[in-house]
Design a protein around this motif. Structure first.
Motif, PDB file in Angstrom:
ATOM      1  N   ASN A 202      50.666  58.499  46.107  1.00 13.90           N
ATOM      2  CA  ASN A 202      49.924  58.855  47.580  1.00 13.90           C
ATOM      3  C   ASN A 202      50.739  59.293  48.453  1.00 13.90           C
ATOM      4  O   ASN A 202      50.088  60.396  49.247  1.00 13.90           O
ATOM      5  CB  ASN A 202      48.982  57.604  47.579  1.00 13.90           C
ATOM      6  N   LYS A 203      51.804  59.035  48.717  1.00 15.83           N
ATOM      7  CA  LYS A 203      52.689  59.350  49.909  1.00 15.83           C
ATOM      8  C   LYS A 203      52.955  60.755  49.688  1.00 15.83           C
ATOM      9  O   LYS A 203      52.944  61.782  50.629  1.00 15.83           O
ATOM     10  CB  LYS A 203      53.926  58.470  50.127  1.00 15.83           C
TER      11      LYS A 203
ATOM     12  N   GLN B 285      50.378  63.025  50.170  1.00 17.07           N
ATOM     13  CA  GLN B 285      49.928  63.156  51.588  1.00 17.07           C
ATOM     14  C   GLN B 285      50.959  64.423  52.109  1.00 17.07           C
ATOM     15  O   GLN B 285      50.507  65.298  53.193  1.00 17.07           O
ATOM     16  CB  GLN B 285      50.251  61.840  52.290  1.00 17.07           C
TER      17      GLN B 285
ATOM     18  N   ASN C  70      49.783  67.614  51.253  1.00 15.06           N
ATOM     19  CA  ASN C  70      48.688  68.044  52.253  1.00 15.06           C
ATOM     20  C   ASN C  70      48.958  68.712  53.353  1.00 15.06           C
ATOM     21  O   ASN C  70      48.288  69.183  54.027  1.00 15.06           O
ATOM     22  CB  ASN C  70      47.528  66.903  52.127  1.00 15.06           C
ATOM     23  N   HIS C  71      50.260  68.179  54.011  1.00 13.45           N
ATOM     24  CA  HIS C  71      50.775  68.438  55.303  1.00 13.45           C
ATOM     25  C   HIS C  71      51.784  69.515  55.157  1.00 13.45           C
ATOM     26  O   HIS C  71      52.407  70.002  56.232  1.00 13.45           O
ATOM     27  CB  HIS C  71      51.469  67.116  56.075  1.00 13.45           C
TER      28      HIS C  71
END
Length: 82
Positions: A46-47, A50, A53-54
């Protein structure tokens, strides 16, 4: 046989490690592939998603290289405790 290594995955935005692992070969690169190509769920993945996504990648920092598997396990445990 001394070909294991210990590594961390670091968030480049904060320079803080979020995962400690041990491996051989290309193991340290597998996490990013797994985050992009599977639906597996974990805090680590998940990290990484994330970060993706950035528009950034986790930074792989090899802490120790060319050690035995036993030495790698010991160092991995020590770093996780920290």
């Amino acid at each position: 046989m001394m070909n294991s290594y210990v590594y961390t995955l670091v968030d480049p935005r904060s320079n803080l490690p979020f995962y400690v692992g041990k491996g051989v070969g290309r193991r340290c690169f597998f996490h990013s592939w797994e985050a992009r190509n599977t639906k597996n769920i974990s805090r680590k993945l998940n990290k990484i998603r994330q970060l993706h996504n950035h528009g950034v990648e986790a930074v792989i920092c090899k802490v120790e290289e060319n050690v035995t598997d036993e030495q790698a396990k010991d160092l991995e445990c020590l770093l996780i405790e920290e």
